[in-house]
Design an enzyme around this catalytic site. Structure first.
Site, short mmCIF file in Angstrom:
data_model
loop_
_atom_site.label_atom_id
_atom_site.label_comp_id
_atom_site.label_asym_id
_atom_site.label_seq_id
_atom_site.Cartn_x
_atom_site.Cartn_y
_atom_site.Cartn_z
N TYR A 1 0.84 -1.22 0.00
CA TYR A 1 0.00 0.00 0.00
C TYR A 1 0.87 1.26 0.00
CZ TYR A 1 -3.73 3.04 1.90
OH TYR A 1 -4.64 4.04 2.11
N LYS B 1 0.97 4.06 -2.81
CA LYS B 1 0.52 5.41 -2.44
C LYS B 1 1.60 6.45 -2.69
CE LYS B 1 -3.74 5.12 -1.11
NZ LYS B 1 -4.75 5.61 -2.07
P1 NAI Z 1 -13.47 2.67 1.67
O1 NAI Z 1 -13.15 1.21 1.66
O2 NAI Z 1 -14.68 3.12 2.40
O3 NAI Z 1 -13.59 3.24 0.19
C1 NAI Z 1 -12.88 2.74 -0.91
C2 NAI Z 1 -13.87 2.50 -2.03
O4 NAI Z 1 -13.15 2.11 -3.20
C3 NAI Z 1 -14.85 1.37 -1.71
O5 NAI Z 1 -16.19 1.84 -1.82
C4 NAI Z 1 -14.51 0.28 -2.73
O6 NAI Z 1 -15.64 -0.46 -3.15
C5 NAI Z 1 -13.92 1.11 -3.85
N1 NAI Z 1 -13.04 0.31 -4.70
C6 NAI Z 1 -12.11 -0.59 -4.30
N2 NAI Z 1 -11.50 -1.14 -5.38
C7 NAI Z 1 -12.07 -0.57 -6.47
C8 NAI Z 1 -11.84 -0.70 -7.85
N3 NAI Z 1 -10.93 -1.56 -8.33
N4 NAI Z 1 -12.58 0.05 -8.70
C9 NAI Z 1 -13.52 0.91 -8.22
N5 NAI Z 1 -13.78 1.09 -6.91
C10 NAI Z 1 -13.06 0.35 -6.05
O7 NAI Z 1 -12.18 3.40 2.22
P2 NAI Z 1 -11.81 4.95 2.38
O8 NAI Z 1 -11.13 5.07 3.66
O9 NAI Z 1 -12.97 5.81 2.06
O10 NAI Z 1 -10.69 5.09 1.25
C11 NAI Z 1 -10.74 6.04 0.21
C12 NAI Z 1 -9.32 6.32 -0.27
O11 NAI Z 1 -8.60 7.00 0.77
C13 NAI Z 1 -8.51 5.08 -0.59
O12 NAI Z 1 -7.68 5.32 -1.72
C14 NAI Z 1 -7.65 4.90 0.64
O13 NAI Z 1 -6.48 4.17 0.39
C15 NAI Z 1 -7.38 6.35 1.00
N6 NAI Z 1 -6.95 6.56 2.36
C16 NAI Z 1 -7.83 6.41 3.40
C17 NAI Z 1 -7.41 6.64 4.69
C18 NAI Z 1 -8.34 6.59 5.85
O14 NAI Z 1 -7.90 6.94 6.96
N7 NAI Z 1 -9.60 6.18 5.68
C19 NAI Z 1 -6.00 6.96 4.99
C20 NAI Z 1 -5.18 7.17 3.84
C21 NAI Z 1 -5.66 6.95 2.58
#
Ligand code: NAI
Length: 288
Positions: free
Chosen positions: A167, A171
């Site tokens: 990851y 990232k």
């Molecule tokens: P989340 O799991 O709620 O949202 C991620 C979404 O991406 C999900 O709805 C999932 O279905 C969708 N997804 C996954 N693979 C996919 C694909 N191949 N094609 C289309 N959609 C896909 O998690 P969150 O926390 O909202 O994450 C959003 C972004 O923020 C991610 O890139 C994550 O790595 C990043 N992030 C989040 C952090 C946090 O503290 N929540 C910290 C640092 C980064």
């Protein structure tokens, strides 16, 4: 409302917007007038499974609030699916101005135990997925002399985190992508930035203690992302956002130390304190 902070007439694609941070970004863009394409594969946190129901629920929410949105269930890892996503956007709304590369998954394990398939898959979704989506909108944005692209990076990529070698590598990769695209997009008013969020979502529910999660609503990240999507957006910036707090992270460098007269291991070792002294380090000059 400041017209520069309004998205009326603009079209935005938000990947992974069926829940978590992406859903908040999509809702706020629509509230501020954008037509929004809500993309989500609808799988589990580790990327398994999938259905377009999550994206459709967010589209219903936007429409019920009087906004404009359509759903798309493509995976960002599928080049043909991404091309279809952009075609669907143009067919529905005639243009694309904003792309938020937000889709993401986790497959955490210490590097010692990590399977290479899990490394590859995480890089596929975060880094290649962001590249595919960006590549599909890039010529359109250059041609129209307007574009705002947000990469979603992470403190794990910027600073490291145990169990997240795959990851973290992916990232920081999107920051490298941004660093070149901020230069290539500059003269056509295509601005590319990165968000490093921390937020309470299903991704972090088992990683961060509950009392911290209570203060980390994803809606407290979204205003920073909206700024990066606005007319006033900077370019090439890494914005950190967590619980309503914001700062900018930078890659910095110190002055060169010239050892060319005596370029040996001994001289590097003897001068290590000077070579590694970051007390007067600065970022390289920004593009704008
Ligand atoms: P989340 O799991 O709620 O949202 C991620 C979404 O991406 C999900 O709805 C999932 O279905 C969708 N997804 C996954 N693979 C996919 C694909 N191949 N094609 C289309 N959609 C896909 O998690 P969150 O926390 O909202 O994450 C959003 C972004 O923020 C991610 O890139 C994550 O790595 C990043 N992030 C989040 C952090 C946090 O503290 N929540 C910290 C640092 C980064």
């Amino acid at each position: 409302m400041d017209t520069k902070l309004n998205f009326t007439g603009k079209t935005a694609i938000v990947t992974g917007a069926g829940g978590g941070l992406g859903r908040e970004h999509a809702l706020e863009l629509a509230r501020r007038g954008a037509s929004v394409v809500v993309n989500d594969l609808g799988g589990a946190v580790d990327g398994s499974g999938g259905s377009s129901a999550a994206a459709e629920r967010v589209v219903d929410e936007i429409r019920q609030a009087g906004g404009k949105a359509i759903a798309n269930g493509s995976s960002v890892t599928d080049v043909k699916g991404v091309e279809a996503l952009v075609k669907q956007t143009l067919d529905a709304f005639g243009r694309v101005d904003i792309l938020i590369n937000n889709a993401g998954i986790l497959r955490d394990k210490s590097f010692k135990k990590m399977e290479l398939d899990d490394f590859r898959f995480v890089v596929d979704v975060h880094l290649l997925g962001s590249a595919y989506c960006t590549k599909a909108v890039w010529p359109i944005m250059l041609e129209q002399n307007y574009g705002r692209i947000v990469m979603t990076t992470s403190p794990s990529g910027l600073f490291g985190n145990f169990g997240q070698a795959n990851y973290g590598a992916a990232k920081l990769g999107v920051v490298g992508l941004m660093n070149t695209l901020k230069i290539e997009g500059a003269k056509n008013n295509v601005r590319v930035n990165a968000l490093a969020p921390v937020a309470a979502t299903r991704m972090t529910e088992r990683l961060i203690p509950q009392e911290r999660l209570d203060k980390l609503g994803p809606q407290l990240v979204t205003p920073g992302v909206m700024y990066l999507c606005s007319e006033q957006a900077p370019t090439g910036v890494i914005l950190q956002a967590a619980g309503g707090r914001f700062n900018v992270a930078e890659i910095v460098e110190n002055a060169w130390l010239d050892l060319s007269e005596d370029c040996t291991l001994e001289s590097v070792a003897a001068n290590w304190d000077k070579i590694s002294d970051l007390s007067a380090a600065k970022p390289r000059r920004r593009v704008t």
